[in-house]
Each structure stands twice: as structure tokens, then as C-alpha cells.
Design a protein around this motif. Structure first.
Motif, PDB file in Angstrom:
ATOM      1  N   ARG A  18       1.026  -1.144  -0.173  1.00  0.00           N
ATOM      2  CA  ARG A  18      -0.106  -0.070   0.071  1.00  0.00           C
ATOM      3  C   ARG A  18       0.864   1.167   0.122  1.00  0.00           C
ATOM      4  NH1 ARG A  18      -4.652  -1.320  -1.902  1.00  0.00           N
ATOM      5  NH2 ARG A  18      -5.236  -3.398  -1.125  1.00  0.00           N
ATOM      6  N   ILE A  19       0.483   2.078  -0.830  1.00  0.00           N
ATOM      7  CA  ILE A  19       1.601   3.362  -0.868  1.00  0.00           C
ATOM      8  C   ILE A  19       0.645   4.504  -0.593  1.00  0.00           C
ATOM      9  CG2 ILE A  19       2.787   4.724  -2.885  1.00  0.00           C
ATOM     10  CD1 ILE A  19       3.105   2.302  -4.427  1.00  0.00           C
ATOM     11  N   LYS A  20       1.257   5.324   0.246  1.00  0.00           N
ATOM     12  CA  LYS A  20       0.895   6.739   0.486  1.00  0.00           C
ATOM     13  C   LYS A  20       1.911   7.758   0.169  1.00  0.00           C
ATOM     14  CE  LYS A  20      -0.840   9.603   4.155  1.00  0.00           C
ATOM     15  NZ  LYS A  20      -1.748   9.540   5.422  1.00  0.00           N
ATOM     16  N   ALA A  21       1.433   8.656  -0.914  1.00  0.00           N
ATOM     17  CA  ALA A  21       2.385   9.788  -1.427  1.00  0.00           C
ATOM     18  C   ALA A  21       1.792  10.992  -0.993  1.00  0.00           C
ATOM     19  CB  ALA A  21       2.474   9.563  -2.782  1.00  0.00           C
ATOM     20  N   LYS A  22       2.605  11.834  -0.391  1.00  0.00           N
ATOM     21  CA  LYS A  22       2.249  13.217   0.037  1.00  0.00           C
ATOM     22  C   LYS A  22       3.371  14.117  -0.604  1.00  0.00           C
ATOM     23  CE  LYS A  22      -1.100  13.010   2.849  1.00  0.00           C
ATOM     24  NZ  LYS A  22      -2.385  13.479   2.611  1.00  0.00           N
ATOM     25  N   ARG A  23       2.720  15.220  -1.274  1.00  0.00           N
ATOM     26  CA  ARG A  23       3.537  16.399  -1.716  1.00  0.00           C
ATOM     27  C   ARG A  23       3.253  17.437  -0.831  1.00  0.00           C
ATOM     28  NH1 ARG A  23       2.091  19.858  -6.980  1.00  0.00           N
ATOM     29  NH2 ARG A  23       4.046  21.373  -6.914  1.00  0.00           N
ATOM     30  N   THR A  29       8.361  18.317   8.225  1.00  0.00           N
ATOM     31  CA  THR A  29       8.751  17.153   8.556  1.00  0.00           C
ATOM     32  C   THR A  29       7.614  15.934   8.698  1.00  0.00           C
ATOM     33  OG1 THR A  29      10.741  18.189   9.463  1.00  0.00           O
ATOM     34  CG2 THR A  29      10.227  15.994  10.494  1.00  0.00           C
ATOM     35  N   VAL A  30       7.968  14.933   8.216  1.00  0.00           N
ATOM     36  CA  VAL A  30       6.743  13.704   8.754  1.00  0.00           C
ATOM     37  C   VAL A  30       7.401  13.348  10.064  1.00  0.00           C
ATOM     38  CG1 VAL A  30       5.972  11.593   7.880  1.00  0.00           C
ATOM     39  CG2 VAL A  30       6.670  13.275   6.269  1.00  0.00           C
ATOM     40  N   ASN A  31       6.506  13.196  10.808  1.00  0.00           N
ATOM     41  CA  ASN A  31       6.507  12.534  12.179  1.00  0.00           C
ATOM     42  C   ASN A  31       6.070  11.382  12.449  1.00  0.00           C
ATOM     43  OD1 ASN A  31       8.209  14.972  13.377  1.00  0.00           O
ATOM     44  ND2 ASN A  31       6.384  16.107  12.788  1.00  0.00           N
ATOM     45  N   ALA A  32       6.440  10.949  13.627  1.00  0.00           N
ATOM     46  CA  ALA A  32       5.935   9.639  13.910  1.00  0.00           C
ATOM     47  C   ALA A  32       4.322   9.229  13.910  1.00  0.00           C
ATOM     48  CB  ALA A  32       6.364   9.052  15.369  1.00  0.00           C
ATOM     49  N   PRO A  33       3.612  10.314  14.317  1.00  0.00           N
ATOM     50  CA  PRO A  33       2.055  10.231  14.205  1.00  0.00           C
ATOM     51  C   PRO A  33       1.707   9.980  12.888  1.00  0.00           C
ATOM     52  CG  PRO A  33       2.539  11.871  15.766  1.00  0.00           C
ATOM     53  CD  PRO A  33       3.777  11.360  15.219  1.00  0.00           C
ATOM     54  N   ASP A  34       2.413  10.709  11.869  1.00  0.00           N
ATOM     55  CA  ASP A  34       1.899  10.430  10.450  1.00  0.00           C
ATOM     56  C   ASP A  34       2.122   8.932  10.168  1.00  0.00           C
ATOM     57  OD1 ASP A  34       1.595  13.073   9.831  1.00  0.00           O
ATOM     58  OD2 ASP A  34       3.540  13.502  10.142  1.00  0.00           O
ATOM     59  N   ILE A  35       3.417   8.366  10.374  1.00  0.00           N
ATOM     60  CA  ILE A  35       3.596   7.010  10.153  1.00  0.00           C
ATOM     61  C   ILE A  35       2.453   5.903  11.061  1.00  0.00           C
ATOM     62  CG2 ILE A  35       5.387   5.131  10.167  1.00  0.00           C
ATOM     63  CD1 ILE A  35       6.036   7.524   8.178  1.00  0.00           C
ATOM     64  N   GLN A  36       2.178   6.577  11.978  1.00  0.00           N
ATOM     65  CA  GLN A  36       1.267   5.638  12.725  1.00  0.00           C
ATOM     66  C   GLN A  36      -0.014   5.534  12.094  1.00  0.00           C
ATOM     67  OE1 GLN A  36       1.779   7.576  16.664  1.00  0.00           O
ATOM     68  NE2 GLN A  36       3.467   6.242  17.186  1.00  0.00           N
ATOM     69  N   LEU A  51       4.452   1.673   1.533  1.00  0.00           N
ATOM     70  CA  LEU A  51       5.575   2.481   1.361  1.00  0.00           C
ATOM     71  C   LEU A  51       4.865   4.130   1.291  1.00  0.00           C
ATOM     72  CD1 LEU A  51       8.044   3.124  -0.586  1.00  0.00           C
ATOM     73  CD2 LEU A  51       6.756   2.699  -2.682  1.00  0.00           C
ATOM     74  N   PHE A  52       5.836   4.756   1.935  1.00  0.00           N
ATOM     75  CA  PHE A  52       5.393   6.119   2.437  1.00  0.00           C
ATOM     76  C   PHE A  52       6.105   7.097   1.695  1.00  0.00           C
ATOM     77  CE2 PHE A  52       3.040   8.713   5.842  1.00  0.00           C
ATOM     78  CZ  PHE A  52       3.309   9.883   5.299  1.00  0.00           C
ATOM     79  N   ILE A  53       5.968   7.781   0.602  1.00  0.00           N
ATOM     80  CA  ILE A  53       6.829   8.655  -0.183  1.00  0.00           C
ATOM     81  C   ILE A  53       6.466  10.170   0.144  1.00  0.00           C
ATOM     82  CG2 ILE A  53       7.186   9.325  -2.542  1.00  0.00           C
ATOM     83  CD1 ILE A  53       6.251   6.752  -3.444  1.00  0.00           C
ATOM     84  N   ILE A  74       7.460  -1.333   6.627  1.00  0.00           N
ATOM     85  CA  ILE A  74       7.363   0.098   6.024  1.00  0.00           C
ATOM     86  C   ILE A  74       8.600   0.384   5.499  1.00  0.00           C
ATOM     87  CG2 ILE A  74       6.585   2.459   6.614  1.00  0.00           C
ATOM     88  CD1 ILE A  74       4.493   0.345   7.015  1.00  0.00           C
ATOM     89  N   ALA A  75       8.477   0.852   4.261  1.00  0.00           N
ATOM     90  CA  ALA A  75       9.643   1.714   3.464  1.00  0.00           C
ATOM     91  C   ALA A  75       9.351   2.911   3.435  1.00  0.00           C
ATOM     92  CB  ALA A  75       9.799   1.187   2.143  1.00  0.00           C
ATOM     93  N   LEU A  76      10.269   3.788   3.422  1.00  0.00           N
ATOM     94  CA  LEU A  76      10.426   5.327   3.576  1.00  0.00           C
ATOM     95  C   LEU A  76      10.950   5.837   2.332  1.00  0.00           C
ATOM     96  CD1 LEU A  76      10.691   6.251   7.344  1.00  0.00           C
ATOM     97  CD2 LEU A  76       8.481   5.721   6.210  1.00  0.00           C
ATOM     98  N   VAL A  77      10.697   6.830   1.603  1.00  0.00           N
ATOM     99  CA  VAL A  77      11.194   7.509   0.562  1.00  0.00           C
ATOM    100  C   VAL A  77      11.065   8.872   0.878  1.00  0.00           C
ATOM    101  CG1 VAL A  77      11.526   8.175  -1.971  1.00  0.00           C
ATOM    102  CG2 VAL A  77      11.101   5.626  -1.122  1.00  0.00           C
ATOM    103  N   ASP A  78      11.940   9.670   1.120  1.00  0.00           N
ATOM    104  CA  ASP A  78      11.969  11.200   1.498  1.00  0.00           C
ATOM    105  C   ASP A  78      12.277  12.012   0.269  1.00  0.00           C
ATOM    106  OD1 ASP A  78      14.529  11.151   1.082  1.00  0.00           O
ATOM    107  OD2 ASP A  78      15.023  11.779   3.309  1.00  0.00           O
ATOM    108  N   GLY A  79      12.187  13.308   0.163  1.00  0.00           N
ATOM    109  CA  GLY A  79      12.221  14.220  -0.973  1.00  0.00           C
ATOM    110  C   GLY A  79      13.540  14.095  -1.688  1.00  0.00           C
TER     111      GLY A  79
END
Length: 112
Positions: A18-23, A29-36, A51-53, A74-79
Motif C-alpha cells: 500500500r502506498i501513501k504519497a504526499k506532496r 517534517t513527517v513525524n511518528a504520528p503520520d507513520i502511525q 511505502l510512504f513517499i 514500512i519503507a520510507l522515501v523522502d524528498g
């Protein structure tokens, strides 16, 4: 942090994640509550991988939260990583300049 490109299919992941992509703004800054919140939504779709992009960056607590998950992988991809992947795969980018790199021809000097 695992590197994952969605269209490559990762052998450890089996079913598509499942992918979440946020512009978001680069200064955000993406914080722990966003991941939770993201992880909390995964069981609804019976997903065990996510996958959180983001165009923003992840805080250390967000990275730790993603690594410590037992419900899902969970895999993370930052800017920065996203920009590097876009350049590597030629997505949304164009070449502005191409440089020619010259090397010495040793045969030329042997003939002198």
C-alpha cells in the motif's frame, strides 16, 4: 531503510504494498504520528507492507516508528531520495547539458 521502487516488485514483499504519497512543503517534517496513522490503516486493506513517499523529510522518530513496526513492513522515501530516483529512472526530468569526457590516447604517444 529499505530502498524500493514500486514498479520493480520486491521479492520479500510478494503482494504489492500500500502506498501513501504526499506532496508536502520541503520544510515540513513527517513525524511518528503520520507513520502511525498510515500503519493503522493497513489492516483495513489486509496489507502487511507499506511505502510512504513524501517530498518532505522524515524525522528520526518517524524513521524509528517505521523500523519498529510489527504490524507491517514500512519503507520510507523522502524528498531527496525521491529526487535521486527520478533522476536515476528519468522520470519528470530532462537533460540540460551533456558533457563529453576526453581521455588520453596512449597509442598517439607511442607513435611519436
Amino acid at each position: 531503510m529499505r530502498r524500493l521502487v514500486a514498479n520493480e516488485g520486491h521479492p520479500d514483499w510478494g503482494k504489492a504494498p500500500r502506498i501513501k504519497a504526499k506532496r508536502w512543503d520541503l520544510g515540513r517534517t513527517v513525524n511518528a504520528p503520520d507513520i502511525q496513522r498510515f500503519v493503522g490503516a493497513l489492516p483495513v486493506k489486509k496489507a502487511t507492507k507499506g511505502l510512504f513517499i513524501t517530498t518532505a523529510r522524515f524525522s528520526e522518530s518517524a524513521r524509528n516508528c517505521a523500523e519498529d513496526q510489527t504490524v507491517a513492513s514500512i519503507a520510507l522515501v523522502d524528498g531527496w531520495e525521491l529526487a535521486n530516483l527520478m533522476i536515476e529512472y528519468g522520470v519528470g526530468v530532462s537533460a540540460r547539458s551533456i558533457f563529453e569526457v576526453k581521455a588520453l590516447d596512449s597509442d598517439f604517444f607511442d607513435e611519436l
